[in-house]
Design an enzyme around this catalytic site. Sequence first.
Site, PDB file in Angstrom:
ATOM      1  N   LYS A 152       0.819  -1.192   0.000  1.00 15.35           N
ATOM      2  CA  LYS A 152       0.000   0.000   0.000  1.00 15.35           C
ATOM      3  C   LYS A 152       0.861   1.253   0.000  1.00 15.35           C
ATOM      4  CE  LYS A 152      -3.043  -2.427   3.156  1.00 15.35           C
ATOM      5  NZ  LYS A 152      -3.525  -2.478   4.561  1.00 15.35           N
ATOM      6  N   GLY A 153       2.145   1.090   0.305  1.00 19.90           N
ATOM      7  CA  GLY A 153       2.992   2.242   0.601  1.00 19.90           C
ATOM      8  C   GLY A 153       3.129   3.266  -0.506  1.00 19.90           C
ATOM      9  N   ASP A 162      14.708  -0.889   0.613  1.00 24.48           N
ATOM     10  CA  ASP A 162      15.463  -1.208   1.814  1.00 24.48           C
ATOM     11  C   ASP A 162      16.463  -2.317   1.450  1.00 24.48           C
ATOM     12  OD1 ASP A 162      15.562  -0.847   4.757  1.00 24.48           O
ATOM     13  OD2 ASP A 162      14.774  -2.867   4.841  1.00 24.48           O
ATOM     14  N   PHE A 201      14.036   4.506  10.476  1.00 20.27           N
ATOM     15  CA  PHE A 201      12.698   4.029  10.136  1.00 20.27           C
ATOM     16  C   PHE A 201      11.771   5.228   9.957  1.00 20.27           C
ATOM     17  CE2 PHE A 201       8.584   2.103  10.362  1.00 20.27           C
ATOM     18  CZ  PHE A 201       8.777   0.974   9.595  1.00 20.27           C
TER      19      PHE A 201
HETATM   20  P1  IMP Z   1      12.767  -4.297   0.545  1.00 20.88           P
HETATM   21  O1  IMP Z   1      13.504  -3.317  -0.307  1.00 20.88           O
HETATM   22  O2  IMP Z   1      12.334  -5.535  -0.175  1.00 20.88           O
HETATM   23  O3  IMP Z   1      13.524  -4.623   1.815  1.00 20.88           O
HETATM   24  O4  IMP Z   1      11.408  -3.724   1.047  1.00 20.88           O
HETATM   25  C1  IMP Z   1      10.989  -2.449   0.951  1.00 20.88           C
HETATM   26  C2  IMP Z   1       9.700  -2.377   1.725  1.00 20.88           C
HETATM   27  O5  IMP Z   1       9.988  -2.399   3.133  1.00 20.88           O
HETATM   28  C3  IMP Z   1       8.982  -1.092   1.483  1.00 20.88           C
HETATM   29  O6  IMP Z   1       8.055  -1.192   0.443  1.00 20.88           O
HETATM   30  C4  IMP Z   1       8.305  -0.833   2.811  1.00 20.88           C
HETATM   31  O7  IMP Z   1       7.048  -1.492   2.837  1.00 20.88           O
HETATM   32  C5  IMP Z   1       9.189  -1.470   3.829  1.00 20.88           C
HETATM   33  N1  IMP Z   1      10.081  -0.487   4.496  1.00 20.88           N
HETATM   34  C6  IMP Z   1      11.423  -0.439   4.441  1.00 20.88           C
HETATM   35  N2  IMP Z   1      11.913   0.580   5.160  1.00 20.88           N
HETATM   36  C7  IMP Z   1      10.838   1.218   5.692  1.00 20.88           C
HETATM   37  C8  IMP Z   1      10.703   2.386   6.522  1.00 20.88           C
HETATM   38  O8  IMP Z   1      11.654   3.051   6.946  1.00 20.88           O
HETATM   39  N3  IMP Z   1       9.422   2.726   6.848  1.00 20.88           N
HETATM   40  C9  IMP Z   1       8.331   2.037   6.413  1.00 20.88           C
HETATM   41  N4  IMP Z   1       8.420   0.943   5.614  1.00 20.88           N
HETATM   42  C10 IMP Z   1       9.666   0.541   5.261  1.00 20.88           C
HETATM   43 MG    MG Z   2       5.954  -1.152   0.603  1.00 20.73          MG
END
Ligand code: IMP
Ligand code: MG
Length: 189
Positions: free
Chosen positions: A49-50, A110, A159
Amino acid sequence: MALSSVWDRDIERVLLSRVEIDHLTTRIAALLDRDYAKAERVLLLGILKGSVVFMGDLMKKMTIPVEIDFMKVSSYTSGTESSGRINILLDLNRRDLSMCDVIVIEDIIDSGRTLSYLVDYLKLNGAHSVRTCTLLDKPSRRVVDFTPDYVGTLIPDEFVVGYGLDYAEQYRTLPYIGILKPEIYTKKK
Ligand code: IMP
Ligand code: MG
């Protein structure tokens, strides 16, 4: 900044104000307009949803014709460690993917696992082209080698919440991006 939400009190400091975010989205929209000016079928693919707030602003600022769609994915976690497995919760149901130049829209990168998986997935499913666009990037957290094509801004390993980003489904509606007070996630854990 004037208080506008009860959630403001959980924010340690504002990392990006709504004005700063506005500049970032304007810049990215202009880049996408330029790079996709000759594309026949552009699909903005938001990852729920982000990305919804970012994508909403971005699409309003773009002037080339685009279609929109959404996928929802989750990465399994065990304790504090992400296992690295991605689960598709809502798939893309289109027969015309081979005609589409897909731009995956994310709120934040991330570990890089989500986008790296999705790019492979969309290519395997025959997308004409796939690029990625994220508002925020935390490069210091990378677990897999992944470089997005369009980035709003790099941020430190903190975060953050707001502008679509959540902690435990809260804070998504804040109009700015803020660093969450650590006591919030240690308290609620
Ligand atoms: P990754 O790159 O697969 O580790 O995942 C990225 C996802 O992790 C993003 O779409 C967010 O949902 C979540 N995420 C990573 N860092 C944050 C943060 O600082 N705040 C909120 N969600 C985060
Ligand atoms: Mg996300």
